[in-house]
Design a protein around this motif. Structure first.
Motif, mmCIF file in Angstrom:
data_model
loop_
_atom_site.group_PDB
_atom_site.id
_atom_site.type_symbol
_atom_site.label_atom_id
_atom_site.label_comp_id
_atom_site.label_asym_id
_atom_site.label_seq_id
_atom_site.Cartn_x
_atom_site.Cartn_y
_atom_site.Cartn_z
ATOM 1 N N HIS A 117 0.876 -1.168 0.000
ATOM 2 C CA HIS A 117 0.000 0.000 0.000
ATOM 3 C C HIS A 117 0.919 1.225 0.000
ATOM 4 O O HIS A 117 1.527 1.533 1.017
ATOM 5 C CB HIS A 117 -0.898 0.021 1.238
ATOM 6 N N ARG A 118 1.031 1.833 -1.191
ATOM 7 C CA ARG A 118 1.964 2.965 -1.320
ATOM 8 C C ARG A 118 3.366 2.514 -0.892
ATOM 9 O O ARG A 118 4.013 1.799 -1.639
ATOM 10 C CB ARG A 118 1.457 4.162 -0.500
ATOM 11 N N TYR A 119 3.810 2.836 0.332
ATOM 12 C CA TYR A 119 5.101 2.333 0.809
ATOM 13 C C TYR A 119 4.941 1.393 2.006
ATOM 14 O O TYR A 119 5.928 0.958 2.592
ATOM 15 C CB TYR A 119 6.039 3.484 1.186
ATOM 16 N N ASP A 120 3.694 1.075 2.378
ATOM 17 C CA ASP A 120 3.448 0.110 3.444
ATOM 18 C C ASP A 120 3.511 -1.305 2.884
ATOM 19 O O ASP A 120 3.169 -1.552 1.729
ATOM 20 C CB ASP A 120 2.067 0.337 4.072
ATOM 21 N N VAL A 121 3.919 -2.246 3.744
ATOM 22 C CA VAL A 121 4.022 -3.654 3.358
ATOM 23 C C VAL A 121 3.344 -4.501 4.427
ATOM 24 O O VAL A 121 3.424 -4.198 5.619
ATOM 25 C CB VAL A 121 5.495 -4.093 3.232
ATOM 26 N N LYS A 122 2.668 -5.560 4.004
ATOM 27 C CA LYS A 122 2.159 -6.548 4.955
ATOM 28 C C LYS A 122 2.353 -7.945 4.379
ATOM 29 O O LYS A 122 2.570 -8.112 3.172
ATOM 30 C CB LYS A 122 0.696 -6.304 5.310
ATOM 31 N N THR A 123 2.296 -8.944 5.262
ATOM 32 C CA THR A 123 2.476 -10.327 4.853
ATOM 33 C C THR A 123 1.184 -11.101 5.090
ATOM 34 O O THR A 123 0.260 -10.619 5.739
ATOM 35 C CB THR A 123 3.612 -10.998 5.653
ATOM 36 N N ASN A 124 1.166 -12.314 4.590
ATOM 37 C CA ASN A 124 -0.001 -13.174 4.746
ATOM 38 C C ASN A 124 0.214 -14.103 5.940
ATOM 39 O O ASN A 124 0.466 -15.294 5.795
ATOM 40 C CB ASN A 124 -0.233 -13.982 3.469
ATOM 41 N N GLY A 125 0.170 -13.510 7.136
ATOM 42 C CA GLY A 125 0.365 -14.284 8.344
ATOM 43 C C GLY A 125 1.792 -14.696 8.585
ATOM 44 O O GLY A 125 2.057 -15.652 9.326
ATOM 45 N N GLY A 126 2.731 -13.972 7.978
ATOM 46 C CA GLY A 126 4.141 -14.310 8.118
ATOM 47 C C GLY A 126 4.913 -13.294 8.927
ATOM 48 O O GLY A 126 4.377 -12.648 9.830
ATOM 49 N N GLY A 127 6.178 -13.147 8.600
ATOM 50 C CA GLY A 127 7.039 -12.199 9.286
ATOM 51 C C GLY A 127 8.184 -11.792 8.387
ATOM 52 O O GLY A 127 8.410 -12.402 7.331
ATOM 53 N N VAL A 128 8.936 -10.751 8.795
ATOM 54 C CA VAL A 128 9.963 -10.167 7.942
ATOM 55 C C VAL A 128 11.250 -9.965 8.735
ATOM 56 O O VAL A 128 11.225 -9.619 9.917
ATOM 57 C CB VAL A 128 9.493 -8.821 7.351
ATOM 58 N N LEU A 129 12.363 -10.158 8.049
ATOM 59 C CA LEU A 129 13.683 -9.890 8.610
ATOM 60 C C LEU A 129 14.474 -9.058 7.610
ATOM 61 O O LEU A 129 14.527 -9.405 6.425
ATOM 62 C CB LEU A 129 14.411 -11.197 8.922
ATOM 63 N N GLU A 130 15.063 -7.964 8.087
ATOM 64 C CA GLU A 130 15.918 -7.141 7.230
ATOM 65 C C GLU A 130 17.342 -7.682 7.299
ATOM 66 O O GLU A 130 17.904 -7.834 8.383
ATOM 67 C CB GLU A 130 15.891 -5.685 7.698
ATOM 68 N N THR A 131 17.943 -7.975 6.150
ATOM 69 C CA THR A 131 19.304 -8.481 6.118
ATOM 70 C C THR A 131 20.283 -7.338 5.844
ATOM 71 O O THR A 131 19.886 -6.212 5.549
ATOM 72 C CB THR A 131 19.479 -9.547 5.025
ATOM 73 N N SER A 132 21.557 -7.656 5.905
ATOM 74 C CA SER A 132 22.589 -6.679 5.554
ATOM 75 C C SER A 132 22.948 -6.754 4.076
ATOM 76 O O SER A 132 23.769 -5.966 3.592
ATOM 77 C CB SER A 132 23.853 -6.921 6.397
ATOM 78 N N TYR A 133 22.324 -7.681 3.353
ATOM 79 C CA TYR A 133 22.622 -7.860 1.932
ATOM 80 C C TYR A 133 21.976 -6.755 1.095
ATOM 81 O O TYR A 133 20.865 -6.304 1.378
ATOM 82 C CB TYR A 133 22.118 -9.210 1.445
ATOM 83 N N THR A 134 22.685 -6.350 0.056
ATOM 84 C CA THR A 134 22.160 -5.385 -0.910
ATOM 85 C C THR A 134 22.055 -5.996 -2.302
ATOM 86 O O THR A 134 21.789 -5.287 -3.269
ATOM 87 C CB THR A 134 23.058 -4.131 -0.960
ATOM 88 N N SER A 135 22.269 -7.286 -2.396
ATOM 89 C CA SER A 135 22.236 -7.996 -3.673
ATOM 90 C C SER A 135 21.564 -9.341 -3.482
ATOM 91 O O SER A 135 21.963 -10.126 -2.602
ATOM 92 C CB SER A 135 23.663 -8.201 -4.214
ATOM 93 N N LEU A 136 20.567 -9.632 -4.296
ATOM 94 C CA LEU A 136 19.932 -10.940 -4.253
ATOM 95 C C LEU A 136 20.903 -12.031 -4.676
ATOM 96 O O LEU A 136 20.894 -13.137 -4.126
ATOM 97 C CB LEU A 136 18.707 -10.955 -5.165
#
Length: 214
Positions: free
Chosen positions: A83-102
């Motif tokens: 939503h614009r710059y908001d993010v949500k998951t489908n009953g999950g969770g998120v972790l921010e990594t230190s990686y800048t490359s997939l």
């Protein structure tokens, strides 16, 4: 492990294909991973409307756009919503990594250098407010509504409203989105601006599912 074919989904319903937009508005072609995973690029997701959530099925490379008030038609199968710059998951969770490359992340996962984190390392969604109407901004207030939001995933972009128009700065970090079934997606947001239509047009690359070496 067999290399999966790169899937490119164009989400603006014009029938035209656009090049991937990088975070500095310079066009670049997304490169295909050669490390045993699949890289997918969503190009120019139209998230400019404050009244809509866009639900993504990362496995199929499809999306569904709904009003933020519409809960009756949410797809049964989705992994991430914007939503614009908001993010949500489908009953999950998120972790921010230190990686800048997939590509670097996938290489380290396959080599065993990076281990997929345990479930309790991922931050779940919480109830928060989202902006649904900006028309009264000059009057000093915004219209908001309550929604489910993942605050860690929403750090993918910093919005500076100290001057107008706002300044948008991408974190450049890869985010791991854990699904309710335990599968993990790796997402890298690469842009927030269309060169002709302005801000609110998001590009992102992702790997789904992110697998370790077998």
């Amino acid at each position: 492990m067999k290399l999966l074919q790169k899937l490119t989904a164009v989400l603006i319903m014009t029938g035209a294909t656009f090049s991937l937009l990088s975070c500095d508005d310079i066009y670049a072609d997304p490169s295909e991973l050669n490390t045993g995973g699949s890289q997918n690029a969503f190009q120019y997701v139209d998230a400019s409307d404050y009244t809509q959530w866009i639900y993504f099925d990362l496995e199929k490379g499809t999306d569904t756009t709904l009003l933020y008030t519409d809960s009756a038609h949410v797809p049964a199968h989705w992994h991430m919503a914007l939503h614009r710059y908001d993010v949500k998951t489908n009953g999950g969770g998120v972790l921010e990594t230190s990686y800048t490359s997939l590509e670097n992340l996938q290489a380290d996962v396959l080599a065993g250098v990076f281990q997929l984190p345990a479930a309790d390392q991922f931050t779940p969604d919480t109830q928060d407010s989202i902006t649904t109407d900006m028309s009264h901004m000059m009057d000093g207030y915004l219209i908001k509504a309550y929604s489910t939001v993942n605050k860690v995933a929403s750090r993918w972009i910093h919005v500076d409203t100290s001057s107008m128009p706002p300044t948008y700065t991408l974190s450049g970090r890869v985010y791991l989105i854990r699904q309710a079934d335990g599968t993990v997606a790796a997402v890298l947001f690469t842009g927030f601006r269309h060169p002709k239509k302005g801000s609110g047009y998001i590009t992102f690359d992702y790997i789904y599912p992110l697998r370790s070496a077998q």
